[in-house]
Enzyme design. Sequence first.
Site, mmCIF file in Angstrom:
data_model
loop_
_atom_site.group_PDB
_atom_site.id
_atom_site.type_symbol
_atom_site.label_atom_id
_atom_site.label_comp_id
_atom_site.label_asym_id
_atom_site.label_seq_id
_atom_site.Cartn_x
_atom_site.Cartn_y
_atom_site.Cartn_z
ATOM 1 N N TYR A 137 -7.922 14.673 -10.701
ATOM 2 C CA TYR A 137 -6.921 13.707 -11.149
ATOM 3 C C TYR A 137 -5.635 14.420 -11.569
ATOM 4 O O TYR A 137 -4.535 14.065 -11.123
ATOM 5 C CB TYR A 137 -7.478 12.881 -12.298
ATOM 6 C CG TYR A 137 -6.465 11.984 -12.973
ATOM 7 C CD1 TYR A 137 -5.890 10.913 -12.295
ATOM 8 C CD2 TYR A 137 -6.082 12.213 -14.293
ATOM 9 C CE1 TYR A 137 -4.957 10.097 -12.912
ATOM 10 C CE2 TYR A 137 -5.151 11.393 -14.922
ATOM 11 C CZ TYR A 137 -4.593 10.339 -14.232
ATOM 12 O OH TYR A 137 -3.672 9.530 -14.850
ATOM 13 N N ASP A 184 0.860 -1.180 0.000
ATOM 14 C CA ASP A 184 0.000 0.000 0.000
ATOM 15 C C ASP A 184 0.898 1.232 0.000
ATOM 16 O O ASP A 184 1.482 1.579 1.034
ATOM 17 C CB ASP A 184 -0.907 -0.020 1.232
ATOM 18 C CG ASP A 184 -1.820 1.190 1.321
ATOM 19 O OD1 ASP A 184 -1.809 2.021 0.376
ATOM 20 O OD2 ASP A 184 -2.541 1.315 2.325
#
Length: 292
Positions: free
Chosen positions: A126, A37
Amino acid sequence: MRILITGSKGQIGACLVERLSIRKDITLFDRDREQLDITDSKDVMSVVKDLKPHIIINAAAHTAVDKAESEAEVAFSINATGPKSLARAAKCVNAAIIHISTDYVFNGNGLEPYSETTKPDPKSIYGITKLAGEKFVQEECPEHFIVRTSWVFSEHGNNFVKTMLRLGKDKESLSVVNDQYGGPTYAGDIADMLIRIADEYYQGEKSKFGVYHFSGMPQLSWFEFAETIFNKTLSEGMLAKTPSLKPISSSEFPTPAARPLNSRLNNDKIFSTFGIRASDWNKALNNIKGYV
């Protein structure tokens, strides 16, 4: 050479694993989001210190452009703070980091292809988070390569080519945006380019760090790209009949995130520096059966 790939199950990551896993001179560590992660800075540092890679290739990203508009915090964590942690860890073990970015860091205005010296001006969450990731990588690890690309497609994951093939089986007609222009880029070509950069770095080339653009040629609209995809399905006998295509404007197809009308990237720098030519997306589509 020891290489750590993050985001190993994405389009680019999967292509990297395919190519690097058969090289006997490479010790490959491929990690997907379940295995590493990148938003967990402590885990990132622990893993990198344990593996001691010479190069980290970060192919992990939050690429759901519209979804990012409603989950900005998640997108920032993956696209910005994640790369920051990877870059910091890379510096800690004297490694280089190769980070993948996007055309969305630009505002999408104008008609000319964007060069690496064009000032970024993202218009979506984004794009904003990806630009933040670029800046963090630059700040945290001097030995970095940032590569911006666009309109990625491949046999893996979800992408425009696969969407067109899926819809083409069931739809009599399709409306496709005709005022957004860019360069479709085959993920396999991106992987080859990244490996070329990694090889040169490992062989001692330490003067080429920086930002690069790599995308496909020729540049065209989404509508024109769809036309090419369906022409190839006909030539391969995949479909007896293709849907009729209707060109529409971006205003006729509103989305939560603003799409750049101009996604063209200038590939001159990566060619002059590494001798790497733009992705030939037409060639990559020749085996279109592989995308089903």
